[in-house]
Design an enzyme around this catalytic site. Sequence first.
Site, PDB file in Angstrom:
ATOM      1  N   GLY A  68       0.788  -1.230   0.000  1.00  0.00           N
ATOM      2  CA  GLY A  68       0.000   0.000   0.000  1.00  0.00           C
ATOM      3  C   GLY A  68       0.819   1.278   0.000  1.00  0.00           C
ATOM      4  N   SER A  69       2.056   1.221  -0.487  1.00  0.00           N
ATOM      5  CA  SER A  69       2.849   2.458  -0.465  1.00  0.00           C
ATOM      6  C   SER A  69       2.281   3.500  -1.424  1.00  0.00           C
ATOM      7  CB  SER A  69       4.320   2.181  -0.767  1.00  0.00           C
ATOM      8  OG  SER A  69       4.524   1.852  -2.118  1.00  0.00           O
ATOM      9  N   ASN A  70       1.757   3.057  -2.565  1.00  0.00           N
ATOM     10  CA  ASN A  70       1.102   4.015  -3.473  1.00  0.00           C
ATOM     11  C   ASN A  70      -0.179   4.550  -2.857  1.00  0.00           C
ATOM     12  OD1 ASN A  70       2.394   4.365  -6.288  1.00  0.00           O
ATOM     13  ND2 ASN A  70       2.646   2.181  -5.853  1.00  0.00           N
ATOM     14  N   ILE A 117     -10.438  -6.618 -13.362  1.00  0.00           N
ATOM     15  CA  ILE A 117     -11.674  -5.878 -13.049  1.00  0.00           C
ATOM     16  C   ILE A 117     -12.786  -6.411 -13.956  1.00  0.00           C
ATOM     17  CG2 ILE A 117     -12.751  -3.598 -12.986  1.00  0.00           C
ATOM     18  CD1 ILE A 117     -10.532  -4.054 -10.859  1.00  0.00           C
ATOM     19  N   ASN A 129      -5.193   2.409 -13.524  1.00  0.00           N
ATOM     20  CA  ASN A 129      -4.238   1.456 -12.942  1.00  0.00           C
ATOM     21  C   ASN A 129      -2.827   1.990 -13.134  1.00  0.00           C
ATOM     22  OD1 ASN A 129      -3.258  -1.071 -11.870  1.00  0.00           O
ATOM     23  ND2 ASN A 129      -2.796  -1.724 -13.965  1.00  0.00           N
ATOM     24  N   HIS A 140       1.068   0.409 -13.649  1.00  0.00           N
ATOM     25  CA  HIS A 140       1.815  -0.824 -13.913  1.00  0.00           C
ATOM     26  C   HIS A 140       3.308  -0.501 -13.849  1.00  0.00           C
ATOM     27  CE1 HIS A 140       2.286  -4.894 -15.340  1.00  0.00           C
ATOM     28  NE2 HIS A 140       3.275  -4.444 -16.094  1.00  0.00           N
ATOM     29  N   ASP A 196      -4.041  -4.929 -18.051  1.00  0.00           N
ATOM     30  CA  ASP A 196      -3.003  -4.007 -18.525  1.00  0.00           C
ATOM     31  C   ASP A 196      -3.187  -3.576 -19.970  1.00  0.00           C
ATOM     32  OD1 ASP A 196      -1.784  -4.376 -16.027  1.00  0.00           O
ATOM     33  OD2 ASP A 196      -0.626  -6.084 -16.746  1.00  0.00           O
ATOM     34  N   GLU A 237       6.532   5.859  -9.405  1.00  0.00           N
ATOM     35  CA  GLU A 237       5.112   5.665  -9.078  1.00  0.00           C
ATOM     36  C   GLU A 237       4.666   6.697  -8.051  1.00  0.00           C
ATOM     37  OE1 GLU A 237       3.842   1.704  -8.249  1.00  0.00           O
ATOM     38  OE2 GLU A 237       5.080   0.837  -9.793  1.00  0.00           O
TER      39      GLU A 237
HETATM   40  C1  GAR Z   1       3.337  -1.283  -7.502  1.00  0.00           C
HETATM   41  O1  GAR Z   1       4.654  -1.334  -7.950  1.00  0.00           O
HETATM   42  C2  GAR Z   1       2.381  -1.436  -8.666  1.00  0.00           C
HETATM   43  O2  GAR Z   1       2.844  -0.834  -9.842  1.00  0.00           O
HETATM   44  C3  GAR Z   1       2.317  -2.915  -8.816  1.00  0.00           C
HETATM   45  O3  GAR Z   1       2.257  -3.392  -7.500  1.00  0.00           O
HETATM   46  C4  GAR Z   1       3.021  -2.526  -6.653  1.00  0.00           C
HETATM   47  C5  GAR Z   1       2.224  -2.187  -5.422  1.00  0.00           C
HETATM   48  O4  GAR Z   1       3.045  -1.563  -4.474  1.00  0.00           O
HETATM   49  N1  GAR Z   1       1.196  -3.305  -9.601  1.00  0.00           N
HETATM   50  C6  GAR Z   1       1.237  -4.300 -10.477  1.00  0.00           C
HETATM   51  O5  GAR Z   1       2.215  -5.006 -10.651  1.00  0.00           O
HETATM   52  C7  GAR Z   1      -0.060  -4.508 -11.254  1.00  0.00           C
HETATM   53  N2  GAR Z   1       0.128  -5.418 -12.339  1.00  0.00           N
HETATM   54  P1  GAR Z   1       2.421  -0.838  -3.213  1.00  0.00           P
HETATM   55  O6  GAR Z   1       1.459  -1.828  -2.540  1.00  0.00           O
HETATM   56  O7  GAR Z   1       3.577  -0.530  -2.333  1.00  0.00           O
HETATM   57  O8  GAR Z   1       1.701   0.395  -3.688  1.00  0.00           O
END
Ligand code: GAR
Length: 187
Positions: free
Chosen positions: A12-14, A88, A102, A104, A145, A174
């Site tokens: 969940g850092s994003n 989804i 999304n 990626h 994607d 990101e």
């Molecule tokens: C992120 O790097 C995101 O781009 C990736 O999961 C990570 C989640 O990190 N998503 C995918 O690979 C989707 N295909 P986070 O939980 O620290 O935000």
Amino acid sequence: MKNIAIFASGTGSNAQKIIDHFRNSGIARVTLIVCNKPGAGVLQIADKEHIPSILIEKELFFHTDHYIQQLQQANIDMVVLAGFLWKIPANLVQAFPGHIVNIHPALLPKYGGKGMYGHFVHEAVIRAGEKESGITIHYVNEKYDDGAPILQERCTITPDDTPESLAAKVLVLEHQWYPVIVERLLT
Ligand code: GAR
């Protein structure tokens, strides 16, 4: 004020960056966290931030309108996927046309699709000897994607990069771009 729902299954850092970005915003707030993984870090973030969260069930998600109704009742304007790994379903895409995005961790259309997430992406990119990688923010359709791209940002891969060091570079992009782009799409 617009309401954002973040769908996430991991650390969940994003999600945290987006919550922080909109904390004192006059434009939007993160008002719901949707997660499919019990114990995921993003659920602790939701608790800490006093944001309601829903732990979703596969059967209800893929075969009913249950969560669409919940999103509508919560007056959600935009669905932001941030490390959410389920496809989804079409009914959800159609309920929020042009309002599901999304991120990626690679330069789509390369290194996307089913099973291409997190460290699998970075391992594949390094294995292929790519000289650059980056992020793609895109609209979500019924395929993995595949929706129209909104933004790509790039980073250089050096010979000493590992999947882990590349992941760290990509995560910086990101965090830098996702909140800004979500805001741009809402205004
Ligand atoms: C992120 O790097 C995101 O781009 C990736 O999961 C990570 C989640 O990190 N998503 C995918 O690979 C989707 N295909 P986070 O939980 O620290 O935000």
